[in-house]
Design an enzyme around this catalytic site. Structure first.
Site, PDB file in Angstrom:
ATOM      1  N   SER A 185      78.229  16.648  16.100  1.00 54.91           N
ATOM      2  CA  SER A 185      79.671  16.475  16.173  1.00 54.91           C
ATOM      3  C   SER A 185      80.081  15.208  15.442  1.00 54.91           C
ATOM      4  O   SER A 185      79.293  14.252  15.339  1.00 54.91           O
ATOM      5  CB  SER A 185      80.113  16.376  17.639  1.00 54.91           C
ATOM      6  OG  SER A 185      81.459  15.976  17.743  1.00 54.91           O
ATOM      7  N   TYR A 197      78.522  11.241  25.348  1.00 60.73           N
ATOM      8  CA  TYR A 197      78.456  12.420  24.477  1.00 60.73           C
ATOM      9  C   TYR A 197      78.165  12.004  23.036  1.00 60.73           C
ATOM     10  O   TYR A 197      77.252  12.536  22.382  1.00 60.73           O
ATOM     11  CB  TYR A 197      79.782  13.169  24.573  1.00 60.73           C
ATOM     12  CG  TYR A 197      79.934  14.361  23.667  1.00 60.73           C
ATOM     13  CD1 TYR A 197      79.389  15.596  24.001  1.00 60.73           C
ATOM     14  CD2 TYR A 197      80.649  14.265  22.469  1.00 60.73           C
ATOM     15  CE1 TYR A 197      79.545  16.696  23.175  1.00 60.73           C
ATOM     16  CE2 TYR A 197      80.810  15.365  21.637  1.00 60.73           C
ATOM     17  CZ  TYR A 197      80.255  16.571  21.995  1.00 60.73           C
ATOM     18  OH  TYR A 197      80.417  17.655  21.171  1.00 60.73           O
TER      19      TYR A 197
END
Length: 362
Positions: A185, A197
């Site tokens: 990502s 994350y």
């Protein structure tokens, strides 16, 4: 005075040349990833494993692989969603096999059981797409995430991928063919308010960069794919917010996600800030495909075209790649680039907070 003018002219010409070279490189990458035949076609008749394959981008990736003649094994937590996804893919690609396996990838015993299933059924995996991800309950400062929330993010976005990569790579190397795709990502750069994350995604990128060199000459490739957010699937977009939302999903929560790029998925415990996974899903469902937020099928097609091509860390969809190049890459002085990253992260947090508030109010 003329000396200073000459120096500035040389400096300006050098800066222009650097920018032109970067622009040409970007155009070359667009052409290479978007126009040439996908290398994955050479794996026709082989097996691909797609985690988070029951909905959204994960399902779209599986369907795209099937369109190139690969058999696909879909893995996620919800058997009902897996059955529906498998039936849909079979209806469009009757020439390939589509199997399913229900597993909670945050649990190590489930990962071991999946690997045991592959051995028992003699299913050699040639393409691994580690797409399942998310489990981010909200935007928050790092210290506001509980230990259990951080552990859940690490398990799904990190450990699940690393275990499968480590256990499946030896077979690919032994057979002399294969591809590992870890869906990363842009959050590794826009990780403010998503720190646990983003940290896992940065680790994923580093892992694939190391594997790229370790696998040299083996016939096997390893890549971290860095999508940004994707909108609703094309069919769902026509149906309205009730339709499926793009995502790695696959763990049965129904949360919106875009592969691992959009982190609000697979949440295993209620957020402590008052928002809920369903609020985030509703907020994401209100978005529609655009150039910078493509439909799930568009994002998936770009990802599959990029397998085995573009280097160890790739932003496969051209709209995401262009946005990243213009906003985050070294087109700007480092200090200005960091300022832009911070402003974008704060803007994203404000935008999501507003959407969640609107979803809760509605």
């Amino acid at each position: 005075m003329s000396d200073w003018k000459s120096r500035f002219a040389v400096l300006g010409a050098a800066a222009s040349a650097v920018l032109a070279a970067k622009a040409l490189r970007q155009l070359w990458l667009f052409a290479k990833l978007g126009l040439l035949d996908p290398p994955v076609r050479k794996f026709k008749g082989e097996w691909a494993l797609v985690t988070g394959g029951s909905e959204g981008v994960g399902k779209a990736v599986a369907a795209e692989l099937a369109s190139h003649g690969l058999h696909v094994l879909l893995v996620s937590r919800s058997q009902a969603k897996l059955d529906a996804a498998a039936a849909e893919i079979r209806s469009k690609h009757s020439n390939v096999q589509v199997r399913t396996y229900a597993a909670d990838l945050t649990q190590r015993h489930s990962l071991d059981a999946l690997l045991g299933h592959l051995a028992e059924t003699h299913t050699p995996i040639t393409v691994l797409v580690a797409n399942a991800g998310g489990a981010v309950p909200r935007f928050a400062s790092y210290w506001d995430f509980s230990d259990s929330e951080e552990a859940a993010m690490q398990a799904l976005n990190g450990t699940a991928c690393y275990v499968l990569v480590k256990r499946l790579l030896p077979g690919m190397v032994q057979r002399g063919k294969g591809s590992v795709v870890a869906v990363s990502s842009v959050a590794h750069r826009l990780g403010a308010y998503l720190a646990p994350y983003g940290a896992e995604k940065a680790k994923m990128n580093a892992l694939c960069n190391a594997l790229h060199h370790e696998l040299h000459g083996s016939g096997v490739t390893a890549q971290a794919m860095k999508p940004a957010a994707a909108g609703a699937a094309e069919t769902a977009a026509a149906e309205g917010p009730a339709g499926a939302v793009a995502g790695s999903g696959g763990n049965g929560t129904g949360a919106a996600t875009a592969g691992s790029a959009s982190p609000f998925a697979n949440t295993t415990s209620p957020p402590s800030s008052g928002s809920s996974t369903s609020d985030v899903a509703a907020a994401m469902a209100s978005m529609r495909p655009t150039v910078t937020m493509p439909a799930a099928e568009t994002a998936a097609a770009a990802l599959v075209r990029s397998i085995g091509r573009g280097g160890p860390v790739v932003t496969p969809y051209w709209g995401h790649s262009l946005s990243e190049a213009l906003l985050l890459d070294a087109w700007w002085p480092p200090e200005l680039g960091k300022c832009i990253e911070g402003r974008v992260a704060r803007s994203l947090k404000s935008s999501y907070d507003a959407r969640i508030a609107a979803a809760q109010a509605g």
